[in-house]
Every structure is written in structure tokens, then in C-alpha cells.
Motif scaffolding. Structure first.
Motif, PDB file in Angstrom:
ATOM      1  N   HIS A 145       0.842  -1.194   0.000  1.00  0.00           N
ATOM      2  CA  HIS A 145       0.000   0.000   0.000  1.00  0.00           C
ATOM      3  C   HIS A 145       0.878   1.245   0.000  1.00  0.00           C
ATOM      4  CE1 HIS A 145      -3.451   2.474   0.666  1.00  0.00           C
ATOM      5  NE2 HIS A 145      -2.891   3.033   1.721  1.00  0.00           N
ATOM      6  N   GLY A 146       0.609   2.133  -0.958  1.00  0.00           N
ATOM      7  CA  GLY A 146       1.380   3.361  -1.000  1.00  0.00           C
ATOM      8  C   GLY A 146       2.582   3.309  -1.918  1.00  0.00           C
ATOM      9  N   THR A 147       2.935   2.111  -2.398  1.00  0.00           N
ATOM     10  CA  THR A 147       4.027   2.030  -3.367  1.00  0.00           C
ATOM     11  C   THR A 147       3.563   2.666  -4.671  1.00  0.00           C
ATOM     12  OG1 THR A 147       4.538  -0.080  -2.383  1.00  0.00           O
ATOM     13  CG2 THR A 147       5.677   0.445  -4.417  1.00  0.00           C
ATOM     14  N   THR A 148       4.417   3.485  -5.260  1.00  0.00           N
ATOM     15  CA  THR A 148       3.977   4.189  -6.473  1.00  0.00           C
ATOM     16  C   THR A 148       3.823   3.236  -7.652  1.00  0.00           C
ATOM     17  OG1 THR A 148       6.290   4.714  -6.773  1.00  0.00           O
ATOM     18  CG2 THR A 148       4.849   6.482  -5.962  1.00  0.00           C
ATOM     19  N   GLU A 149       4.599   2.157  -7.660  1.00  0.00           N
ATOM     20  CA  GLU A 149       4.567   1.285  -8.829  1.00  0.00           C
ATOM     21  C   GLU A 149       3.715   0.041  -8.610  1.00  0.00           C
ATOM     22  OE1 GLU A 149       8.673   1.334  -8.527  1.00  0.00           O
ATOM     23  OE2 GLU A 149       9.006   2.175 -10.520  1.00  0.00           O
ATOM     24  N   LEU A 150       2.644   0.198  -7.828  1.00  0.00           N
ATOM     25  CA  LEU A 150       1.816  -0.954  -7.501  1.00  0.00           C
ATOM     26  C   LEU A 150       1.203  -1.582  -8.754  1.00  0.00           C
ATOM     27  CD1 LEU A 150       0.844  -2.606  -5.167  1.00  0.00           C
ATOM     28  CD2 LEU A 150      -1.081  -1.073  -4.883  1.00  0.00           C
ATOM     29  N   GLY A 151       0.843  -0.742  -9.746  1.00  0.00           N
ATOM     30  CA  GLY A 151       0.243  -1.257 -10.980  1.00  0.00           C
ATOM     31  C   GLY A 151       1.165  -2.220 -11.682  1.00  0.00           C
ATOM     32  N   ARG A 152       2.438  -1.847 -11.724  1.00  0.00           N
ATOM     33  CA  ARG A 152       3.441  -2.711 -12.339  1.00  0.00           C
ATOM     34  C   ARG A 152       3.533  -4.039 -11.568  1.00  0.00           C
ATOM     35  NH1 ARG A 152       9.070  -2.611 -12.516  1.00  0.00           N
ATOM     36  NH2 ARG A 152       9.172  -1.212 -10.745  1.00  0.00           N
ATOM     37  N   PHE A 153       3.466  -3.940 -10.252  1.00  0.00           N
ATOM     38  CA  PHE A 153       3.569  -5.157  -9.440  1.00  0.00           C
ATOM     39  C   PHE A 153       2.419  -6.112  -9.733  1.00  0.00           C
ATOM     40  CE2 PHE A 153       2.694  -7.695  -5.715  1.00  0.00           C
ATOM     41  CZ  PHE A 153       3.938  -8.206  -5.449  1.00  0.00           C
ATOM     42  N   TYR A 154       1.186  -5.555  -9.755  1.00  0.00           N
ATOM     43  CA  TYR A 154       0.027  -6.407 -10.050  1.00  0.00           C
ATOM     44  C   TYR A 154       0.186  -7.059 -11.407  1.00  0.00           C
ATOM     45  CZ  TYR A 154      -2.808  -4.790  -6.120  1.00  0.00           C
ATOM     46  OH  TYR A 154      -3.297  -4.549  -4.873  1.00  0.00           O
ATOM     47  N   MET A 155       0.695  -6.276 -12.364  1.00  0.00           N
ATOM     48  CA  MET A 155       0.866  -6.789 -13.714  1.00  0.00           C
ATOM     49  C   MET A 155       1.808  -7.991 -13.701  1.00  0.00           C
ATOM     50  SD  MET A 155       1.527  -4.522 -17.028  1.00  0.00           S
ATOM     51  CE  MET A 155       3.259  -4.258 -17.064  1.00  0.00           C
ATOM     52  N   TYR A 156       2.958  -7.822 -13.033  1.00  0.00           N
ATOM     53  CA  TYR A 156       3.934  -8.919 -13.010  1.00  0.00           C
ATOM     54  C   TYR A 156       3.368 -10.141 -12.300  1.00  0.00           C
ATOM     55  CZ  TYR A 156       7.452  -5.361 -14.190  1.00  0.00           C
ATOM     56  OH  TYR A 156       8.165  -4.370 -14.779  1.00  0.00           O
ATOM     57  N   ILE A 157       2.706  -9.907 -11.163  1.00  0.00           N
ATOM     58  CA  ILE A 157       2.327 -11.070 -10.352  1.00  0.00           C
ATOM     59  C   ILE A 157       1.206 -11.844 -11.045  1.00  0.00           C
ATOM     60  CG2 ILE A 157       0.572 -10.107  -8.789  1.00  0.00           C
ATOM     61  CD1 ILE A 157       3.110 -11.703  -6.911  1.00  0.00           C
ATOM     62  N   LEU A 158       0.305 -11.117 -11.738  1.00  0.00           N
ATOM     63  CA  LEU A 158      -0.748 -11.818 -12.477  1.00  0.00           C
ATOM     64  C   LEU A 158      -0.164 -12.549 -13.687  1.00  0.00           C
ATOM     65  CD1 LEU A 158      -3.584  -9.178 -12.250  1.00  0.00           C
ATOM     66  CD2 LEU A 158      -3.658 -11.496 -11.324  1.00  0.00           C
ATOM     67  N   ALA A 159       0.784 -11.893 -14.359  1.00  0.00           N
ATOM     68  CA  ALA A 159       1.437 -12.558 -15.497  1.00  0.00           C
ATOM     69  C   ALA A 159       2.162 -13.801 -15.018  1.00  0.00           C
ATOM     70  CB  ALA A 159       2.414 -11.606 -16.178  1.00  0.00           C
TER      71      ALA A 159
END
Lengths: 768, 115
Positions: free
Chosen positions: A100-114
């Protein structure tokens, strides 16, 4: 539908950054809907699969090469799919709270779902090439996730290390897959599994086995490749929990289980798997005991777990496979829970150092419950699933036909150390006397953070209390799929008074003793920390350094910046290739047929050779160009003599134009100047003589092997009849190979345009 | 005669290679011209040499007389001669632009010594 279940994850991964903008801190919950749906989807297959059905689905990809986008859902892939989608759900939710609060959270979700989608693809793929691609995708996404906090150099290094080790292992695995495809005639796992005979008797069995094992062992962090896994703890905790304990590192184990009917059952398989697995499980557990970082402690117990799984897969009995599957599920549950717990501790207190953490239970009661249940499962105590798993392991080793003692001793040693490690993780940090660690704030822990660890830990408890929930639904179909028979496994918490129960008791006593001795032992070990420089991590460093030096050296040698050096390298490589092929394929057999020679032919030949010599020796540019013209005209004369009037005409025209062109441009080019030393001239002359001699030899051998083209008769026959032309050469150019000529015209047009542009460029430069 | 022409091919290749390895731009281009000639002759000779029988179909006949020269290599060489002229013209202009009065083909910032 199976393919869709795999691909959907990639689609959602692409949209994750957008969804984050829409839903902000609730995104984790929204994204978790997909893994939930997938879990339900796979769970819906439990009934049919446990009654013996398998689901196969194939889509055309590269049909000519036997590559299909095909998937197989059977008992084994079902266990893995359920674990991946189920734990994936909790991880996605947890990440929302943890990052929570990490600026690059979108990128993280992308990687983890991929990653989740790749992992599902890996365990569901039926085609070896499809499997390989998903295999490498998991390595890639793992790289991105370990290096998520890419501003830290240590994270970048750890990411690269994991990628290199697992990626190179993947390439080795590909070689193994291709060999299997060649030997078996199919790249389809579904087809290969139905064959009654494995590849054990094949002459290529040993290379295939070794290639596949290198792939599996690098991925599943077996000694001596285990070092990348503890380094991978640089990644955010949800990543460690998901990739580096519950799912990705199990890919190697999955592959071994999957390949058991094909490659298993041989003496070599059993020896290699039990040896590497056995060493890894003991080593991993031993090293776990001396870690002070919660996550690194867990990482080494994961190494231990992976070793245990490989060890069990290698045992020559159904009990081994059963124990492997039970332990697989158990380990995923408790280790996932422990990692998530460690993440909460880190998140809330800012440290993961065991020596500083004390009395956390007051601060985080629910998380403490999760940690305690998971640790009890890891320690193998009743009534948790871990106890059943441990009993199954002893069951497998105790009933071995040989090496019973060695196998059982290794299992007891590993389990006893695991018991102590579980104690280290949970006792002092959570229940020790409070006071040293400063609790910044006592705000309540959000549900997203405690839900995951608690659910996983409670499932471990439920599995232990009600083993009927797992044995018929996932374990039996899994074992059936691995052994390609029908297996009906019944698990229970209490088997009566058996040797296994005795071994469990022994494990607990020894483990408790070890825990008591731990402070002394760790002081002893701390004094010997220098030993690390002899370990495999150091080999990796040296290897990496050597590769860098090699690259530097060869770049300096090859990319010298001198045109003549480049030409020399190209010439030598070509000559080497031509010469080697010539000698190996044809041998040096030349058929000396004395044939007639006319006087004027001799004169032409001598003229050409002399002219060629003049081009080399001349100090004047003009005489060199005249000599080139003489060579060209000599060629034209030869063409006339040997029945090629068209060639002769063209050669005359082109040669004349060449000389004119040279004459026009020559005084704009630099003057002749001998820059090469005598030694270099000798070297060049040697290369030239060797090259010329090689071509003469090539030509003589070619004339010995075959004269004339095989196509000549076709052209002679059809030139008039089909193409209505009497000049066969012209007919070939404008008719039979008309497209080729069109290409040639294009090349000339481009060259002409190039010449014009370059000349214009210079004129403009001058005018400016 | 094939043996003799084979020796000529070797001689042309040898001279071409020597010129390519020298560091003067003009020599390099002359080497290119010799190299394409050498390759054309190689293809021509490899098909076997036949004196004075061009691959033509006489008027009134449906096919050429037996033993005419092989037409295929001739067609290939015809293409190659023209293409190599195009390449030569481009190379000449390119070298003129690139090297101007630079005496060597090494990158400008290095000393003019062979390595």
C-alpha cells in the motif's frame, strides 16, 4: 476452456495498471476475483478427475513441427492449478495491503498476475514446447518480481542471479525436450504418458535424463544450484511467498513427477534424485538454523522442502509419490502462511531480525495464531497436516527395500532440524518476553494482511483434522496421474502404534534438544562464516566474472576497428569452413584427366595471371586499373571460347564501364601508400596463397564429383516448347527465373539511387 | 584446359584476397572486382567446359544439339556480372565519400600501423 483459464491471467495483467487508477486501494480485492474464479473452475474438475477422467485440449500452433498449444488437466496438474490459483488469490489481496502506498503498484500487479498465468500454463501444458515457453516465462516474471525494488543494487543482482540460473537451466531443459521429441516421435506429453514403456531402455536415455534433471534442479533450487533462492528474498514478501516457496520453485518438482512414467523407474533416476534431494534437504534445513533474518530462515527451509520433494519423487515406491504429494500440499500451505506472517512482521515493526523481535502476540494476535498453526505444521506436530505429511515420509523411507537406514536417517535429520527451525521462527519472536523491539504504533492490522496467512494456516489445521478432505479429492488423483494407475489413498492422523509414530517421537525429542543447543551451535557456526567463499554462490560469482572477462577479451580481439582485421577474420572463417567441409565430405580426391589445350588459350590464361600479379605489385593506381581491365577482357575471351556469347558480350560492356568508372573517380581517392610492414605483407601473402590454392582445389574436386547442373536438361528440353525462345540462357533469365531478374533490377535501381544520393550529398556539402 | 582455368581461378582469388587485406581503399576496391571475376569464373568452370557450342536451339529444331554448354551457370553468371557492377559503383562512391583523402581503412582515431 483450459487455454482460456491460462490466457485470462495475461489479459488481466495488462489491464491491472488501468484498474488501479479506477479502484485505488481496493484494486487487490477486485483483481482477486479472477484467481477466485479460476480456483472455482479448477475445483469444479475435482469430481470428474477423481473419478478417473482427464481433460485434454489442443489448439493449432506450428502443426508442421508438432508444436501445439495444448493442455492436459489430470490429477497432477489439478493439484498444482488449485494451489496456484488458490494461493494466488490470497497473494493478490495481501499485496494490496503490503505494498500500500508504493507508487509502482500497478506494475507489481501486472507482473504477479502474469506470473500466475505463466505458472498455470506451465503445469497445464501438454506440449513440451508450450511447457518450455511457460517455464521461461515464469523465470522472466520471477526476474521482474525479485528486482521489483529496482533502485536497490542488491535486488537487481539477486534478480539477475535467479534469472541466469533458472534461465540457463531452462535452455538445458529445452535440449532435453527436443531429444525426447526426437526419440519418442512426439512432443505431446498426453500421448507420451499413455505409452506403456518409458524411455528407460533408449540409448539416449542418459543424456535426456541429465538434461531434464539440470532443468528441474536449477528451477527447484537443488544443491549445488540452491544459492539463488535465499538471494531471491530481495523481492517483496508476497513474491517470496508465492513464487519462491509455494509455486514457482515447485515447477522442477512438478516436472519430475510429470516425467516419472517416461523417465522414472530406472536405477539412475532413483540414485540421482534421492542423492541430490537428500543432500539438499539436509543442507537446507541445517543452513536454515543459522539465519537471523526471518525470510532467509524460511528460504532455507524451502530449500529443504524442495530437496525433500525431489528425494521422495526418487523413491521407488508408491508410498514415495504419495508422501511427495501430501508434503507438496502441506508445504505450500504452511510455508505460504509463514512467509506472509514474516511479511506482516516486517511491515509492522520494520525489522525481520530474529534477535530483535520479541512478544509480537500482543501486537498481532490473529497473525500469531496463523504463525503458530503454520509453524506447528512445519514442525510436524499433530493434529496438523504437517504431521500426516511427516508420517507419510517415514512410511515411504521405512519400507524401502534397500538403504532403508540411510533414507530414514536423512529424513529424520531433516525433520528434526525443521522442528528446531519452526521453533526459532515462532517461539521467541512471538512469545518471547517483550521489551526489546520498539512497537511504533498499535494500529490494527488490515484484513488484507492477516487474511492470507490465517486462511492458509487454518487449511493446514483442517487438512490434519479431516484428512478425508484432501486424500480422495487431490492426493489420490495426483498419485494416479503420476504413476498412471488407479490409486486410492487414505490418510489419517493416527495409524496406531507403528514404527512411524516412534520416528515422529524421536524427531520431536531430537528437534527439541537441537533447539536447546541452538545458541551454542550458532556461536560455533558464526566463527566459521569464512567457509562461504568455497560454496556454490562463490562459484557463480567466479563464473560470472570469467564470462565478463571473456566478453571483454573477445570484443577487443574481434572489434579492433581496423577494416583489414575484420576482412581477415571473415576470410579465415570462410576458408576454414570451406576447407573443413571439403575434406570431411569429399576427401582430397582429384581426377586428373588430361584434356586438350589450344595455344591461344594458354596465351589468354598467362595474360590473366600476369595482369592479376600486376594489380598486386603495381605502385600506380592507373596501371592497376588497366590490369583489372585485362583480367576482365580475358574472362570475356574465355566465355567466347567455351560457348557463352551472352556472357562475353555482357562482360565486355561491364568491364569497359568499370574501367571508365574507375578512371572518373580514381583521382578523388587517396593515393597508394604502403602502410603495412613486411611481416604483415608476408602474412597477407600466406593467407592469399592459401585461399587461392583452396579455391583451385575446390574447383578440381567439384569437377571430379559432378559436371554440369542437374537442371540443364530441363531447360534444354523446355526452352522452345514452353517458353518459345531459342537462346536458352536468355529464356532462363527472362522467363524461368523472371522473378530473380526482377530482384536483380531492383538491386541495381537501389544501387543507382545510392550512388546518386551520395554524389549529391558531396556536391551540397561543397556548395555550403 | 579445366586444370589451367582452375589455376587461373586460384590466382584470381589469391590476388583478390591479398588486395582486400591491404589497407589502401583503392586496392580494396580492385580486390572486390577481382573477387567477383574469380567467383564468376569458378561457377563457369565448375559446370565443365565445352568449346564452341553455345546453348542455342537451331532454327527448325525443337531442342539444342547434344553436348552444348550448360545454360544454367551462364544465366547465373550473367546476373552476377551486372549485380557486381552495381555493388562496385556503390562501393566506389561510398569510399570516395568515406575516406576522401584518408590514407587507410582503419578508424580515424587509431595510429596508422598494422596490427
Amino acid at each position: 476452456m483450459i487455454a482460456l483459464s491460462v490466457v485470462s491471467g495475461f489479459v488481466l495483467a495488462l489491464t491491472a495498471p488501468l484498474l488501479l487508477r479506477l479502484f485505488h486501494h481496493r484494486t487487490g480485492w477486485i483483481l482477486a476475483l479472477l484467481p477466485i474464479a479460476l480456483t472455482v473452475f479448477y475445483a469444479g474438475h475435482v469430481g470428474p478427475v477423481s473419478s478417473g477422467l482427464t481433460f485434454y485440449e489442443s489448439h493449432v500452433w506450428v502443426a508442421a513441427l508438432g508444436i501445439h498449444f495444448s493442455f492436459l488437466l489430470d490429477g497432477l496438474s489439478l493439484v498444482f492449478s488449485l494451489l496456484i490459483a488458490g494461493i494466488g488469490t490470497l497473494i493478490v489481496i495481501y499485496s494490496g495491503g503490503y505494498l500500500h502506498g508504493t507508487t509502482e503498484l500497478g506494475r507489481f500487479y501486472m507482473y504477479i498476475l502474469a506470473f500466475m498465468a505463466s505458472m498455470l500454463g506451465l503445469v497445464l501444458a501438454s506440449n513440451f514446447i508450450t511447457l518450455f515457453i511457460f517455464w521461461e516465462l515464469t523465470s522472466l516474471t520471477s526476474y521482474l518480481l525479485i528486482g521489483f525494488e529496482h533502485r536497490r543494487a542488491s535486488a537487481r543482482e539477486a534478480a539477475l542471479q535467479a534469472l541466469l540460473v533458472t534461465g540457463i537451466g531452462g535452455l538445458v531443459l529445452l535440449a532435453g525436450f527436443l531429444l525426447i521429441g526426437q526419440v519418442a516421435g512426439t512432443l505431446e506429453m498426453a500421448e507420451l504418458l499413455t505409452r506403456p514403456q518409458g524411455l528407460g531402455g533408449n540409448s539416449l536415455y542418459v543424456p535426456i535424463l541429465i538434461l531434464v534433471l539440470v532443468g528441474a534442479f536449477t528451477k527447484s533450487a537443488q544443491t549445488p544450484f540452491h544459492f539463488w533462492l535465499p538471494s531471491a528474498m530481495e523481492g517483496p514478501t508476497p513474491v517470496s511467498a508465492f513464487l519462491h516457496s509455494a509455486t514457482m520453485v515447485k515447477a522442477g518438482v512438478y516436472l519430475l513427477l510429470r516425467m516419472t512414467p517416461v523417465l522414472g523407474g530406472t536405477e539412475l533416476w532413483q540414485i540421482l534424485l534421492t542423492t541430490f534431494g537428500g543432500v539438499t534437504m539436509v543442507l537446507g534445513a541445517a543452513m536454515a538454523l543459522f539465519q537471523t533474518d526471518l525470510k532467509r530462515l524460511l528460504a532455507y527451509t524451502t530449500v529443504n522442502g524442495l530437496g525433500m520433494l525431489v528425494f521422495l519423487t526418487g523413491l521407488p515406491s508408491r508410498a514415495g509419490i504419495t508422501a511427495a504429494l501430501v508434503f507438496l500440499v502441506t508445504h505450500a500451505l504452511y510455508k505460504g502462511s509463514l512467509f506472509l506472517t514474516a511479511g506482516v512482521v516486517d511491515h509492522e515493526t520494520g525489522t525481520r531480525d530474529i534477535r530483535q523481535l520479541r512478544g509480537l502476540y500482543t501486537q498481532m494476535p490473529l497473525v500469531t495464531v496463523a504463525a503458530l498453526l503454520a509453524a506447528l505444521s512445519m514442525a510436524g506436530l499433530p493434529p496438523l497436516l504437517g504431521f500426516i505429511a511427516k508420517e507419510s515420509i517415514y512410511e515411504a523411507t521405512w519400507h524401502l527395500s534397500r538403504w532403508t537406514l540411510a533414507g530414514t536417517a536423512a529424513a529424520v535429520t531433516a525433520n528434526m532440524m525443521l522442528f528446531a527451525a519452526a521453533g526459532l521462527f515462532v517461539l521467541r519472536p512471538f512469545f518471547g518476553r517483550s521489551g526489546t523491539a520498539d512497537h511504533h504504533d498499535h494500529h490494527p492490522i488490515p484484513i488484507s494482511l492477516w487474511l492470507g496467512p490465517l486462511v492458509l494456516a487454518v487449511m493446514g489445521l483442517l487438512g490434519g483434522l479431516l484428512p478425508g478432505l484432501v486424500d480422495g479429492s487431490v492426493i489420490s488423483p495426483g498419485v494416479s496421474a503420476v504413476l498412471q494407475t488407479t490409486a486410492d489413498i487414505h490418510l489419517s492422523l493416527f495409524h496406531g502404534i507403528t514404527p512411524m509414530l516412534g520416528l515422529s517421537a524421536l524427531t520431536v525429542i531430537l528437534g527439541a534438544a537441537l533447539y536447546g543447543l541452538h545458541p551454542k551451535l550458532s556461536r560455533w557456526v558464526a566463527r566459521r562464516s569464512g567457509w562461504a567463499r568455497f560454496g556454490p554462490a562463490a562459484w557463480y560469482e567466479h563464473g560470472l566474472g570469467a564470462v565478463k572477462h571473456l566478453a571483454e577479451w573477445q570484443t577487443l580481439v574481434l572489434q579492433s576497428g581496423h577494416l583489414h582485421i575484420y576482412i581477415l577474420i571473415i576470410l579465415l572463417a570462410t576458408m576454414g569452413g570451406v576447407g573443413a567441409t571439403l575434406i570431411l565430405r569429399e576427401g582430397l580426391v582429384v581426377d586428373w584427366q588430361p584434356d586438350s589445350v589450344r595455344v591461344y588459350e594458354i596465351i589468354v590464361v598467362i595474360l590473366m595471371l600476369v595482369a592479376a600479379l600486376v594489380t598486386i605489385r603495381s605502385d600506380s593506381r592507373l596501371s592497376a586499373i588497366v590490369a583489372v581491365g585485362v583480367v576482365g577482357y580475358g574472362m570475356a575471351l574465355l566465355f567466347i571460347d567455351f560457348g557463352a556469347p551472352d556472357l562475353a558480350m555482357t562482360q565486355f560492356i561491364i568491364e569497359t564501364m568499370t574501367v571508365i568508372l574507375f578512371a572518373l573517380i580514381i583521382y578523388h581517392l587517396p593515393k597508394y601508400r604502403s602502410i603495412c610492414s613486411r611481416a604483415q605483407r608476408v602474412r597477407n601473402a600466406l593467407v592469399a596463397v592459401a585461399g587461392g590454392g583452396l579455391m583451385t582445389l575446390l574447383l578440381l574436386i567439384a569437377l571430379t564429383v559432378q559436371r554440369g547442373s542437374r537442371l540443364a536438361d530441363f531447360f534444354k528440353e523446355n526452352s522452345l516448347i514452353s517458353a518459345h525462345g531459342r537462346n536458352i540462357v536468355n529464356v532462363i533469365i527472362v522467363d524461368f527465373r523472371g522473378m530473380d531478374t526482377l530482384g536483380e533490377i531492383t538491386v541495381l535501381a537501389i544501387a543507382g539511387a545510392g550512388v546518386y544520393t551520395l554524389l549529391k550529398l558531396r556536391l551540397e556539402g561543397r556548395n555550403r | 584446359m579445366e586444370i589451367l582455368t582452375s589455376i587461373v581461378v586460384g590466382g584470381l582469388f589469391g590476388s583478390a584476397i591479398y588486395l582486400l587485406l591491404s589497407r589502401t581503399p583503392v586496392k580494396l576496391i580492385i580486390g572486390l572486382v577481382l573477387l567477383s571475376n574469380a567467383i564468376n569464373l569458378l561457377i563457369f568452370v565448375a559446370a565443365g567446359l565445352t568449346r564452341g557450342k553455345p546453348p542455342l536451339i537451331p532454327a527448325g529444331a525443337l531442342r539444342p544439339v547434344a553436348g552444348v554448354s550448360d545454360p544454367l551457370p551462364q544465366a547465373l553468371i550473367l546476373t552476377a556480372i551486372v549485380i557486381s557492377f552495381g555493388v562496385l559503383a556503390f562501393a566506389l562512391v561510398l569510399f570516395r565519400q568515406a575516406f576522401g583523402q584518408e590514407p587507410s581503412t582503419s578508424k580515424p582515431d587509431t595510429e596508422s600501423t598494422c596490427t
